[in-house]
Enzyme design. Structure first.
Site, PDB file in Angstrom:
ATOM      1  N   SER A  84       0.797  -1.238   0.000  1.00 27.64           N
ATOM      2  CA  SER A  84       0.000   0.000   0.000  1.00 27.64           C
ATOM      3  C   SER A  84       0.826   1.282   0.000  1.00 27.64           C
ATOM      4  O   SER A  84       0.257   2.361  -0.200  1.00 27.64           O
ATOM      5  CB  SER A  84      -0.945   0.020   1.196  1.00 27.64           C
ATOM      6  OG  SER A  84      -2.034  -0.817   0.936  1.00 27.64           O
ATOM      7  N   LYS A  87       0.530   3.397  -2.985  1.00 28.30           N
ATOM      8  CA  LYS A  87      -0.639   4.267  -3.188  1.00 28.30           C
ATOM      9  C   LYS A  87      -0.240   5.742  -3.172  1.00 28.30           C
ATOM     10  O   LYS A  87      -0.840   6.569  -3.866  1.00 28.30           O
ATOM     11  CB  LYS A  87      -1.682   4.010  -2.098  1.00 28.30           C
ATOM     12  CG  LYS A  87      -2.318   2.610  -2.154  1.00 28.30           C
ATOM     13  CD  LYS A  87      -3.101   2.340  -0.871  1.00 28.30           C
ATOM     14  CE  LYS A  87      -3.807   0.986  -0.915  1.00 28.30           C
ATOM     15  NZ  LYS A  87      -4.466   0.688   0.392  1.00 28.30           N
ATOM     16  N   TYR A 209      -3.104  -2.448 -10.343  1.00 27.22           N
ATOM     17  CA  TYR A 209      -3.058  -2.194  -8.897  1.00 27.22           C
ATOM     18  C   TYR A 209      -2.287  -3.308  -8.177  1.00 27.22           C
ATOM     19  O   TYR A 209      -1.418  -3.041  -7.332  1.00 27.22           O
ATOM     20  CB  TYR A 209      -4.490  -2.065  -8.345  1.00 27.22           C
ATOM     21  CG  TYR A 209      -4.548  -2.013  -6.842  1.00 27.22           C
ATOM     22  CD1 TYR A 209      -4.173  -0.870  -6.142  1.00 27.22           C
ATOM     23  CD2 TYR A 209      -4.953  -3.136  -6.111  1.00 27.22           C
ATOM     24  CE1 TYR A 209      -4.193  -0.843  -4.755  1.00 27.22           C
ATOM     25  CE2 TYR A 209      -4.979  -3.113  -4.727  1.00 27.22           C
ATOM     26  CZ  TYR A 209      -4.596  -1.968  -4.052  1.00 27.22           C
ATOM     27  OH  TYR A 209      -4.616  -1.949  -2.681  1.00 27.22           O
ATOM     28  N   TYR A 261      -5.105   4.329   7.967  1.00 25.63           N
ATOM     29  CA  TYR A 261      -6.479   3.785   7.960  1.00 25.63           C
ATOM     30  C   TYR A 261      -7.202   3.976   9.299  1.00 25.63           C
ATOM     31  O   TYR A 261      -7.274   5.090   9.799  1.00 25.63           O
ATOM     32  CB  TYR A 261      -6.480   2.286   7.589  1.00 25.63           C
ATOM     33  CG  TYR A 261      -5.525   1.893   6.513  1.00 25.63           C
ATOM     34  CD1 TYR A 261      -5.626   2.430   5.228  1.00 25.63           C
ATOM     35  CD2 TYR A 261      -4.503   0.977   6.754  1.00 25.63           C
ATOM     36  CE1 TYR A 261      -4.756   2.046   4.231  1.00 25.63           C
ATOM     37  CE2 TYR A 261      -3.631   0.584   5.764  1.00 25.63           C
ATOM     38  CZ  TYR A 261      -3.760   1.129   4.503  1.00 25.63           C
ATOM     39  OH  TYR A 261      -2.897   0.742   3.531  1.00 25.63           O
ATOM     40  N   VAL A 279       1.197  -3.918   3.788  1.00 26.55           N
ATOM     41  CA  VAL A 279       1.137  -5.236   4.416  1.00 26.55           C
ATOM     42  C   VAL A 279       2.368  -6.091   4.101  1.00 26.55           C
ATOM     43  O   VAL A 279       2.505  -7.190   4.622  1.00 26.55           O
ATOM     44  CB  VAL A 279      -0.158  -6.014   4.056  1.00 26.55           C
ATOM     45  CG1 VAL A 279      -1.369  -5.367   4.705  1.00 26.55           C
ATOM     46  CG2 VAL A 279      -0.339  -6.161   2.561  1.00 26.55           C
TER      47      VAL A 279
HETATM   48  N1  GLN Z   1      -2.174  -5.247  -2.107  1.00 18.92           N
HETATM   49  C1  GLN Z   1      -2.775  -5.090  -0.816  1.00 18.92           C
HETATM   50  C2  GLN Z   1      -4.283  -5.069  -0.939  1.00 18.92           C
HETATM   51  O1  GLN Z   1      -4.793  -4.442  -1.822  1.00 18.92           O
HETATM   52  C3  GLN Z   1      -2.278  -3.849  -0.164  1.00 18.92           C
HETATM   53  C4  GLN Z   1      -2.873  -3.623   1.204  1.00 18.92           C
HETATM   54  C5  GLN Z   1      -1.961  -2.948   2.196  1.00 18.92           C
HETATM   55  O2  GLN Z   1      -0.741  -2.905   2.050  1.00 18.92           O
HETATM   56  N2  GLN Z   1      -2.550  -2.442   3.259  1.00 18.92           N
HETATM   57  O3  GLN Z   1      -4.976  -5.665  -0.169  1.00 18.92           O
END
Ligand code: GLN
Length: 333
Positions: A84, A87, A209, A261, A279
């Site tokens: 993430s 992003k 993505y 989050y 993650v």
């Molecule tokens: N690729 C992961 C997902 O879309 C990324 C989530 C994350 O790093 N919080 O679930």
């Protein structure tokens, strides 16, 4: 243990002052590393099966200042998937390519207070809530223009190359693994397609993505990215412009309000450093005007944040007044 290292005063440009500060920073980060290396709480992400196969014990802390000083402790060369944290960079690309207004039509900037993969949209304005949760990030990725997934992935890699000076490799196994299991993200994307928030082709956007999340970076890379954003978009090593200052400002804002989050409010309250987690185990922090800090350790807490990483940031912020609104904060600028 010896006494805590004495914090250097305001840093000038002299060689001695810079050396003193680097040694101090090395000492601080090394102490944090040894304090938390024994912390094995948390669990590997396993909803993307390939992520459950990584070595859980690796631990890295890296920093880069806005005058280009680098400090690395632990496994700072170890590569992991950015997940993430991508992003943030892709949001910057979308802002640059489309302008704020067009992006805001698809993705707002309101924190959700919910998990990263919550199925939640901004119904009043018919858009995704913010670019840091999956819904918003997928809508942002949808805005990456190009002819097919490879071409659009090329545009994402171009952005990474501007930050890192190299094109990151992709972890094909993680990419394939998330493609095979990412039905929740697929559901979110199709819901947005049905509402006209995505233009499609939706499967291409999802694949892109998943690809951006599977890019391989190191903790040292994340510290570099953090330092560039902290330096209002100019690369501290070269002075070259990577992103516009207005874009850097927007990235710092959404990182602070939404980057963590459902933990974003507590994070802002206790740590007060714009940050983004993934993650894969990375956390990237931005100290505006001062530098980037990054941690890597893949065991995660219930919010999906690295357990050791959160501890390191909490302690750093507390001990060195790094909270954005701390009255003593200007000491390190
Ligand atoms: N690729 C992961 C997902 O879309 C990324 C989530 C994350 O790093 N919080 O679930």
């Amino acid at each position: 243990m010896s006494a805590d290292p004495v914090r250097p005063g305001p840093v000038g440009d002299s060689h001695d002052e810079r050396t003193e500060r680097r040694l101090w920073l090395e000492d601080v980060l090394a102490r944090l590393h040894s304090r938390y290396v024994g912390l094995t709480d948390g669990a590997l992400a396993d909803y993307i099966p390939e992520l459950a196969t990584v070595d859980p014990d690796r631990f890295a802390i890296a920093a880069m200042t806005t005058d280009g000083e680098r400090v690395e402790v632990g496994a700072c060369d170890h590569r992991f998937t950015i997940q993430s944290i991508s992003k943030l960079l892709v949001y910057g690309l979308a802002l640059e390519a489309n302008g704020r207004e067009a992006v805001l039509e698809r993705v707002g900037v309101a924190p959700t207070g919910e998990r990263f993969n919550a199925i939640v949209l901004d119904d009043a304005d018919n858009r995704a809530p913010n670019p840091m949760v999956n819904a918003g990030a997928i809508a942002v990725t949808d805005l990456v223009a190009g002819d097919g997934v490879d071409d659009r992935l090329g545009a994402v890699l171009d952005v990474f190359e501007r930050y890192l000076g190299r094109r990151p490799e992709i972890d094909e196994a993680v990419w394939t693994s998330e493609r095979a299991t990412g039905d929740r993200n697929r559901a979110i994307a199709y819901l947005m397609l049905s509402r006209g928030i995505l233009d499609g082709p939706v499967d291409d956007t999802l694949d892109l993505y998943f690809a951006q999340c599977s890019l391989l970076v190191t903790a040292a890379d994340l510290a570099t990215i953090g330092a560039i954003i902290a330096n209002h978009g100019a690369d501290p090593r070269t002075g070259g412009r990577v992103i516009e200052p207005t874009v850097a400002r927007d990235l710092m804002t959404v990182a602070l309000t939404c980057g963590m989050y459902d933990y974003a409010g507590e994070w802002a309250y206790t740590v007060g450093i714009p940050a983004k987690s993934g993650v894969g185990g990375g956390i990237l922090g931005v100290l505006p005007g001062a530098g980037g800090i990054a941690t890597f350790s893949p065991r995660l807490d219930e919010h999906g944040h690295s357990v050791r990483g959160v501890n390191v940031f909490e302690e750093l912020s507390r001990d060195f007044d790094l909270h954005l609104f701390d009255p003593d904060r200007p000491w390190y600028r």
